[in-house]
Design a protein around this motif. Structure first.
Motif, PDB file in Angstrom:
ATOM      1  N   ASP A  41      -0.704   8.410   1.642  1.00 40.24           N
ATOM      2  CA  ASP A  41      -0.957   9.807   1.293  1.00 40.24           C
ATOM      3  C   ASP A  41       0.014  10.735   2.000  1.00 40.24           C
ATOM      4  O   ASP A  41       0.397  11.771   1.457  1.00 40.24           O
ATOM      5  CB  ASP A  41      -2.395  10.194   1.642  1.00 40.24           C
ATOM      6  CG  ASP A  41      -3.420   9.511   0.751  1.00 40.24           C
ATOM      7  OD1 ASP A  41      -3.039   9.070  -0.348  1.00 40.24           O
ATOM      8  OD2 ASP A  41      -4.583   9.404   1.171  1.00 40.24           O
ATOM      9  N   ALA A  42       0.409  10.368   3.216  1.00 41.74           N
ATOM     10  CA  ALA A  42       1.371  11.199   3.945  1.00 41.74           C
ATOM     11  C   ALA A  42       2.772  11.065   3.349  1.00 41.74           C
ATOM     12  O   ALA A  42       3.556  12.020   3.354  1.00 41.74           O
ATOM     13  CB  ALA A  42       1.404  10.800   5.428  1.00 41.74           C
ATOM     14  N   LEU A  43       3.054   9.877   2.819  1.00 40.72           N
ATOM     15  CA  LEU A  43       4.388   9.639   2.226  1.00 40.72           C
ATOM     16  C   LEU A  43       4.480  10.179   0.807  1.00 40.72           C
ATOM     17  O   LEU A  43       5.519  10.700   0.401  1.00 40.72           O
ATOM     18  CB  LEU A  43       4.681   8.134   2.229  1.00 40.72           C
ATOM     19  CG  LEU A  43       4.876   7.497   3.606  1.00 40.72           C
ATOM     20  CD1 LEU A  43       4.805   5.977   3.485  1.00 40.72           C
ATOM     21  CD2 LEU A  43       6.223   7.923   4.197  1.00 40.72           C
ATOM     22  N   HIS A  44       3.390  10.034   0.047  1.00 35.82           N
ATOM     23  CA  HIS A  44       3.391  10.460  -1.363  1.00 35.82           C
ATOM     24  C   HIS A  44       2.155  11.293  -1.651  1.00 35.82           C
ATOM     25  O   HIS A  44       1.228  10.832  -2.337  1.00 35.82           O
ATOM     26  CB  HIS A  44       3.421   9.220  -2.281  1.00 35.82           C
ATOM     27  CG  HIS A  44       4.447   8.192  -1.881  1.00 35.82           C
ATOM     28  ND1 HIS A  44       4.111   7.018  -1.240  1.00 35.82           N
ATOM     29  CD2 HIS A  44       5.795   8.184  -2.014  1.00 35.82           C
ATOM     30  CE1 HIS A  44       5.220   6.315  -1.010  1.00 35.82           C
ATOM     31  NE2 HIS A  44       6.247   7.007  -1.471  1.00 35.82           N
ATOM     32  N   PRO A  45       2.098  12.518  -1.153  1.00 32.64           N
ATOM     33  CA  PRO A  45       0.883  13.329  -1.301  1.00 32.64           C
ATOM     34  C   PRO A  45       0.597  13.743  -2.751  1.00 32.64           C
ATOM     35  O   PRO A  45      -0.546  14.056  -3.080  1.00 32.64           O
ATOM     36  CB  PRO A  45       1.175  14.565  -0.450  1.00 32.64           C
ATOM     37  CG  PRO A  45       2.660  14.646  -0.388  1.00 32.64           C
ATOM     38  CD  PRO A  45       3.129  13.222  -0.391  1.00 32.64           C
ATOM     39  N   SER A  46       1.609  13.752  -3.600  1.00 35.18           N
ATOM     40  CA  SER A  46       1.411  14.210  -4.977  1.00 35.18           C
ATOM     41  C   SER A  46       0.981  13.095  -5.916  1.00 35.18           C
ATOM     42  O   SER A  46       0.744  13.337  -7.088  1.00 35.18           O
ATOM     43  CB  SER A  46       2.705  14.839  -5.513  1.00 35.18           C
ATOM     44  OG  SER A  46       3.776  13.909  -5.494  1.00 35.18           O
TER      45      SER A  46
ATOM     46  N   ALA B  38       0.809  -1.218   0.000  1.00 35.11           N
ATOM     47  CA  ALA B  38       0.000   0.000   0.000  1.00 35.11           C
ATOM     48  C   ALA B  38       0.840   1.266   0.000  1.00 35.11           C
ATOM     49  O   ALA B  38       0.459   2.261  -0.620  1.00 35.11           O
ATOM     50  CB  ALA B  38      -0.934   0.011   1.210  1.00 35.11           C
ATOM     51  N   ALA B  39       1.997   1.247   0.683  1.00 32.06           N
ATOM     52  CA  ALA B  39       2.769   2.479   0.865  1.00 32.06           C
ATOM     53  C   ALA B  39       4.219   2.362   0.423  1.00 32.06           C
ATOM     54  O   ALA B  39       4.987   3.312   0.593  1.00 32.06           O
ATOM     55  CB  ALA B  39       2.711   2.913   2.331  1.00 32.06           C
ATOM     56  N   GLY B  40       4.601   1.225  -0.134  1.00 27.03           N
ATOM     57  CA  GLY B  40       5.977   1.058  -0.579  1.00 27.03           C
ATOM     58  C   GLY B  40       6.917   0.775   0.584  1.00 27.03           C
ATOM     59  O   GLY B  40       6.504   0.704   1.750  1.00 27.03           O
ATOM     60  N   ASN B  41       8.203   0.636   0.279  1.00 27.89           N
ATOM     61  CA  ASN B  41       9.191   0.335   1.314  1.00 27.89           C
ATOM     62  C   ASN B  41       9.307   1.465   2.337  1.00 27.89           C
ATOM     63  O   ASN B  41       9.649   1.221   3.498  1.00 27.89           O
ATOM     64  CB  ASN B  41      10.559   0.073   0.674  1.00 27.89           C
ATOM     65  CG  ASN B  41      10.591  -1.245  -0.087  1.00 27.89           C
ATOM     66  OD1 ASN B  41       9.910  -2.207   0.287  1.00 27.89           O
ATOM     67  ND2 ASN B  41      11.361  -1.308  -1.162  1.00 27.89           N
ATOM     68  N   GLN B  42       9.058   2.701   1.901  1.00 26.15           N
ATOM     69  CA  GLN B  42       9.106   3.820   2.844  1.00 26.15           C
ATOM     70  C   GLN B  42       8.052   3.686   3.936  1.00 26.15           C
ATOM     71  O   GLN B  42       8.211   4.214   5.041  1.00 26.15           O
ATOM     72  CB  GLN B  42       8.919   5.147   2.111  1.00 26.15           C
ATOM     73  CG  GLN B  42      10.074   5.518   1.189  1.00 26.15           C
ATOM     74  CD  GLN B  42       9.843   6.875   0.536  1.00 26.15           C
ATOM     75  OE1 GLN B  42       8.781   7.483   0.695  1.00 26.15           O
ATOM     76  NE2 GLN B  42      10.831   7.326  -0.204  1.00 26.15           N
ATOM     77  N   GLY B  43       6.981   2.983   3.623  1.00 29.22           N
ATOM     78  CA  GLY B  43       5.913   2.814   4.599  1.00 29.22           C
ATOM     79  C   GLY B  43       6.310   1.966   5.787  1.00 29.22           C
ATOM     80  O   GLY B  43       5.631   1.999   6.819  1.00 29.22           O
TER      81      GLY B  43
END
Length: 252
Positions: free
Chosen positions: A246-251, A79-84
């Motif tokens: 959304d917080a990690l990749h808002p754009s 859902a959020a990638g490795n950064q998640g």
């Protein structure tokens, strides 16, 4: 007392265990607070006990813990990638709390904390608040790109932005009501059929025969409630992952 046994709402009553009043505020320790403590103790105790040995060939309990870990980690990465993964402790804690609370509430005379909107709404506010605080801290004003989808004509921008803002603000409501409503409705339905069994069983042989169908329904609903308890914990956690994205990749 007899009325309480067949009252489907009685199981959701908040009862004070230790009255505490500070400055005009009621901070009493209730049955809801008690079972939230029990949920935390059970979840923490299970994870600590099952992973204490850290055997190369895992035991059954260790396997359950490891599968739960991988399940949540995989869900968060997708859902959020490795950064998640920086949010893994947060998401894993929420998943375990909701899962154990849902399952614990299925036991007779136990309290289902997730059947109260104030509990689920507090969790939802925590999630959305984390998204907003982290998003602004990480991206600054760039976080608000979340409300401005790319490729939208300028003339439609005010309408689209308004819809996006309303959608974002409705997240705590939809997230909390979904969990609360499912647990509330399921427990009420189960209690109603169980009440039918008790009431018909008190009418003698004819009543006992008539109680067979409600009894079968109660058993079927109990099995369904186990599935719903796990499914709602999953839905709550996956939506948390999507909101954190959304917080990690808002754009995006």
């Amino acid at each position: 007392m007899a009325a309480d046994k067949v009252d489907p709402i009685h199981q959701f009553h908040i009862n004070t265990i230790v009255p505490i009043h500070v400055g005009g505020y009621d901070l009493s320790f209730t049955n809801s607070a008690l079972f939230m403590v029990v949920v935390v103790v059970l979840a923490s105790g299970f994870l600590m006990f099952s992973t204490a040995g850290r055997a190369l060939v895992p035991t059954r309990m260790q396997s359950i813990s490891e599968m739960t870990y991988e399940f949540v980690a995989s869900m968060l990465r997708d859902a959020a990638g490795n950064q998640g993964m920086r949010f893994f402790p947060f998401v894993f804690t929420i998943f375990m709390f909701v899962m154990v609370a849902n399952l614990l509430g299925l036991f007779p005379y136990f309290f289902t904390v997730t059947s109260h909107i104030i509990v689920t709404f507090a969790l939802s506010l925590l999630i959305v608040g984390t998204v907003v605080v982290y998003g602004i801290a990480k991206h600054g004003l760039g976080f608000f790109k979340l409300f401005v989808p790319s490729g939208v004509p300028v003339i439609l921008m005010p309408l689209v932005v308004s819809i996006e803002v309303i959608s974002f603000l409705s997240r705590p409501v939809s997230l909390s009501v979904r969990l609360f409503a499912n647990m509330l409705a399921g427990h009420i339905t189960l209690k109603v059929f169980a009440g039918f069994v008790v009431s018909l069983g008190a009418l003698g042989a004819v009543g006992v025969a008539g109680a067979i169908l409600p009894l079968l329904m109660a058993v079927a609903i109990t099995a369904l409630e186990v599935l719903v308890a796990a499914l709602q914990a999953y839905v709550f956690a996956i939506l948390t992952c999507m909101y954190l994205n959304d917080a990690l990749h808002p754009s995006h």
